[in-house]
Design a protein around this motif. Sequence first.
Motif, PDB file in Angstrom:
ATOM      1  N   SER A 175      -8.230 -44.250  56.615  1.00  0.00           N
ATOM      2  CA  SER A 175      -9.382 -43.723  56.985  1.00  0.00           C
ATOM      3  C   SER A 175      -9.858 -44.262  58.271  1.00  0.00           C
ATOM      4  N   ARG A 197      -7.332 -43.720  61.389  1.00  0.00           N
ATOM      5  CA  ARG A 197      -7.540 -42.308  61.864  1.00  0.00           C
ATOM      6  C   ARG A 197      -8.985 -42.103  62.735  1.00  0.00           C
ATOM      7  N   ARG A 198     -10.012 -42.411  62.141  1.00  0.00           N
ATOM      8  CA  ARG A 198     -11.326 -42.395  62.567  1.00  0.00           C
ATOM      9  C   ARG A 198     -11.387 -43.162  63.969  1.00  0.00           C
ATOM     10  N   GLU A 202     -13.541 -37.471  60.044  1.00  0.00           N
ATOM     11  CA  GLU A 202     -12.823 -38.126  59.187  1.00  0.00           C
ATOM     12  C   GLU A 202     -13.247 -37.641  57.768  1.00  0.00           C
TER      13      GLU A 202
END
Length: 223
Positions: free
Chosen positions: A77, A80-81, A35
């Motif tokens: 964020s 996605r992580r 990330e």
Amino acid sequence: MRSPRPERRVEAVIFDFDGLLIDTETTLLQSWTFEWAAWGLEISKEGFFADHGGDVTEERFAKLADAVGPSFRRDVSEKRRLAFRAGLHEDLELNPGVGAWLQEANQLGLRLAVASSSPRAWIVEHLERVGVLDRFEVLACGDEVDVPKPNPAVYKLCLGRLGLAAHAAIAVEDTPHGVSAAQAAGLRCIAIPNPYINPDKVAHADLTLPSASEQPLASAFRR
């Protein structure tokens, strides 16, 4: 002449979860490294792992947000992580030797439990995924106590659910704060430090092993 002291029989083994049964510590670091890289940055691994069992997700996001600046989007964020980490978990199995220890414990008639600072849903998800949830009679989880390890609360909860005194169980841990929590609850503790823990940091354990594959469970108990 004083009669010999009777041996206290071990009846249960209580395992930590993250980093001990399954190496979710590596996937945690990998996901955050990924990330940070997605924002064109490099994460600092120094101090990444907390010295307690509490959730430090907010602190990690705050540090990333400060590094990125005004363009940071927490929702993007986080999504996605988590998706990246979920992909890593698809092929993640029990740590080396752990499966053999669980099987041996069953053969020895030992009861099995988990005492973890992580929430129940997380633990159940992964134990189900690797097919061993039904091996564990008791789960004691971080979202069921007010304070994380090194406080012994989750171990005391686990012992209460097992209906055992501390001398009748042995804990297996991978971190210094985990060992301290187990011992504060009166348990003897075997330490198998995860890849990010200096073995010297768990020297206060009753026994330290590099891996569960190092020796059979019964041999570790005798030592």
